[in-house]
Scaffold this motif. Structure first.
Motif, PDB file in Angstrom:
ATOM      1  N   HIS A  41       1.019  -4.072   4.238  1.00  0.00           N
ATOM      2  CA  HIS A  41       1.058  -4.660   2.901  1.00  0.00           C
ATOM      3  C   HIS A  41       2.031  -3.839   2.061  1.00  0.00           C
ATOM      4  CE1 HIS A  41      -2.614  -7.080   3.717  1.00  0.00           C
ATOM      5  NE2 HIS A  41      -3.010  -6.006   4.380  1.00  0.00           N
ATOM      6  N   ASN A  42       3.194  -4.407   1.777  1.00  0.00           N
ATOM      7  CA  ASN A  42       4.149  -3.710   0.915  1.00  0.00           C
ATOM      8  C   ASN A  42       3.660  -3.732  -0.528  1.00  0.00           C
ATOM      9  OD1 ASN A  42       5.835  -3.132   3.008  1.00  0.00           O
ATOM     10  ND2 ASN A  42       7.379  -4.661   2.504  1.00  0.00           N
ATOM     11  N   GLY A  43       3.885  -2.646  -1.231  1.00  0.00           N
ATOM     12  CA  GLY A  43       3.477  -2.612  -2.628  1.00  0.00           C
ATOM     13  C   GLY A  43       3.935  -1.348  -3.312  1.00  0.00           C
TER      14      GLY A  43
ATOM     15  N   GLN B 144      -0.718   0.167  -6.876  1.00  0.00           N
ATOM     16  CA  GLN B 144      -1.409  -0.963  -6.253  1.00  0.00           C
ATOM     17  C   GLN B 144      -2.010  -0.559  -4.912  1.00  0.00           C
ATOM     18  OE1 GLN B 144       1.223  -4.073  -5.051  1.00  0.00           O
ATOM     19  NE2 GLN B 144      -0.409  -5.551  -4.655  1.00  0.00           N
ATOM     20  N   ILE B 145      -1.256   0.207  -4.144  1.00  0.00           N
ATOM     21  CA  ILE B 145      -1.738   0.656  -2.834  1.00  0.00           C
ATOM     22  C   ILE B 145      -2.988   1.518  -2.991  1.00  0.00           C
ATOM     23  CG2 ILE B 145      -1.182   2.123  -0.852  1.00  0.00           C
ATOM     24  CD1 ILE B 145       1.761   1.176  -1.239  1.00  0.00           C
ATOM     25  N   CYS B 146      -2.950   2.453  -3.926  1.00  0.00           N
ATOM     26  CA  CYS B 146      -4.105   3.332  -4.147  1.00  0.00           C
ATOM     27  C   CYS B 146      -5.338   2.537  -4.564  1.00  0.00           C
ATOM     28  CB  CYS B 146      -3.771   4.375  -5.215  1.00  0.00           C
ATOM     29  SG  CYS B 146      -2.580   5.618  -4.674  1.00  0.00           S
TER      30      CYS B 146
ATOM     31  N   ASP C 117      -7.097   0.237   5.039  1.00  0.00           N
ATOM     32  CA  ASP C 117      -7.645   1.411   5.719  1.00  0.00           C
ATOM     33  C   ASP C 117      -7.003   2.690   5.215  1.00  0.00           C
ATOM     34  OD1 ASP C 117      -9.477   0.151   7.592  1.00  0.00           O
ATOM     35  OD2 ASP C 117      -7.691  -0.659   8.563  1.00  0.00           O
ATOM     36  N   LEU C 118      -5.718   2.612   4.955  1.00  0.00           N
ATOM     37  CA  LEU C 118      -4.992   3.782   4.472  1.00  0.00           C
ATOM     38  C   LEU C 118      -3.727   3.328   3.770  1.00  0.00           C
ATOM     39  CD1 LEU C 118      -2.415   4.513   6.692  1.00  0.00           C
ATOM     40  CD2 LEU C 118      -4.453   4.697   8.118  1.00  0.00           C
ATOM     41  N   GLY C 119      -3.097   4.257   3.070  1.00  0.00           N
ATOM     42  CA  GLY C 119      -1.867   3.938   2.368  1.00  0.00           C
ATOM     43  C   GLY C 119      -0.825   5.014   2.599  1.00  0.00           C
ATOM     44  N   ILE C 120       0.434   4.619   2.482  1.00  0.00           N
ATOM     45  CA  ILE C 120       1.555   5.552   2.532  1.00  0.00           C
ATOM     46  C   ILE C 120       2.333   5.336   1.239  1.00  0.00           C
ATOM     47  CG2 ILE C 120       3.558   6.368   3.819  1.00  0.00           C
ATOM     48  CD1 ILE C 120       1.031   6.570   5.450  1.00  0.00           C
ATOM     49  N   CYS C 121       2.242   6.297   0.316  1.00  0.00           N
ATOM     50  CA  CYS C 121       2.823   6.076  -1.005  1.00  0.00           C
ATOM     51  C   CYS C 121       2.920   7.400  -1.764  1.00  0.00           C
ATOM     52  CB  CYS C 121       1.974   5.080  -1.795  1.00  0.00           C
ATOM     53  SG  CYS C 121       0.265   5.622  -2.064  1.00  0.00           S
ATOM     54  N   SER C 122       3.351   7.308  -3.016  1.00  0.00           N
ATOM     55  CA  SER C 122       3.361   8.481  -3.882  1.00  0.00           C
ATOM     56  C   SER C 122       1.944   8.786  -4.354  1.00  0.00           C
ATOM     57  CB  SER C 122       4.263   8.233  -5.093  1.00  0.00           C
ATOM     58  OG  SER C 122       5.597   8.006  -4.691  1.00  0.00           O
TER      59      SER C 122
ATOM     60  N   ILE D 175       4.693   1.713   0.752  1.00  0.00           N
ATOM     61  CA  ILE D 175       5.916   1.448   0.015  1.00  0.00           C
ATOM     62  C   ILE D 175       6.970   0.991   1.021  1.00  0.00           C
ATOM     63  CG2 ILE D 175       5.403   3.040  -1.875  1.00  0.00           C
ATOM     64  CD1 ILE D 175       7.117   5.126  -0.479  1.00  0.00           C
ATOM     65  N   PRO D 176       7.939   0.179   0.608  1.00  0.00           N
ATOM     66  CA  PRO D 176       8.900  -0.399   1.558  1.00  0.00           C
ATOM     67  C   PRO D 176       9.639   0.622   2.411  1.00  0.00           C
ATOM     68  CG  PRO D 176       9.028  -1.544  -0.535  1.00  0.00           C
ATOM     69  CD  PRO D 176       8.109  -0.374  -0.750  1.00  0.00           C
TER      70      PRO D 176
END
Length: 209
Positions: free
Chosen positions: A126-128, A132-134, A143-148, A98-99
């Protein structure tokens, strides 16, 4: 004609002696001599001549040396570029985020991560939005995500990282209403269904330990 002949010829010119060149090339002197003779036979000219125990170039040898040097340089540059690309690929980590995570969290964490590993990694961000990230992490594109956390992705691993404040920013209402501040938990998300690259696994271990 083959590449070994070019390398052998080039080294012979540098050393000016068959014995020294063969030693540098880690081959037997007769093998070097036969290689040069085969090359001369194929080109139908003498490339070298012996003067006072030294190997010197003929005019044809000088012409051939210029081309051989150019070919060898091109090959060495190609090897370097390929190895450099492999190194980047091997040290690349693709992160969906996420941004706010990209702006506030990731620059600090990746900087400390590289210092502790004494390595430089190549990050592709990759912003999103979280859903979408999940999805991309689940499909193996990130490879990984940082998000809710998205509860519908039960096959993903969600590890809480930090809590961030969120604000209602609709301009007309914000000026009229005393809106409460809210918070949301931000997670590290990754999948165990896909094999992680070594750098990605290192980063996950670093963040979670």
């Amino acid at each position: 004609m083959n590449l070994n002949q070019l390398y052998y010829f080039n080294e012979l010119v540098k050393q000016h002696q068959f014995s020294s060149a063969a030693k540098r090339l880690h081959i037997f002197q007769p093998s070097l001599s036969n290689s040069i003779k085969t090359l001369e036979k194929e080109l139908n000219c003498n490339l070298i001549e012996r003067r006072n125990g030294r190997v010197e170039l003929t005019k044809y040898g000088q012409i051939f040396l210029e081309s051989a040097d150019s070919i060898i340089l091109t090959l060495e540059n190609a090897k370097h570029n390929i190895n450099h690309t492999k190194q980047i690929e091997n040290n690349t980590i693709e992160i969906g985020c996420i941004p706010t995570a990209r702006e506030n969290f990731l620059p600090h964490i990746t900087s400390v991560f590289e210092k502790e590993n004494s390595s430089t990694f190549h990050y592709i961000y990759h912003n999103g939005i979280s859903n979408q990230i999940c999805l991309e992490v689940q499909n193996g594109n990130f490879d990984l995500g940082i998000c809710s956390k998205i509860d519908t992705y039960s096959d993903l691993n969600f590890i809480p990282l930090y809590v961030e404040n969120t604000f209602f920013t609709a301009s007309k209402l914000a000026s009229k209403l005393d809106l409460p501040q809210s918070t949301r938990t931000i997670y590290l998300v990754y999948s165990t269904k896909h094999e992680l690259s070594q750098p990605a696994q290192k980063l996950i271990d670093f963040i979670t330990n």
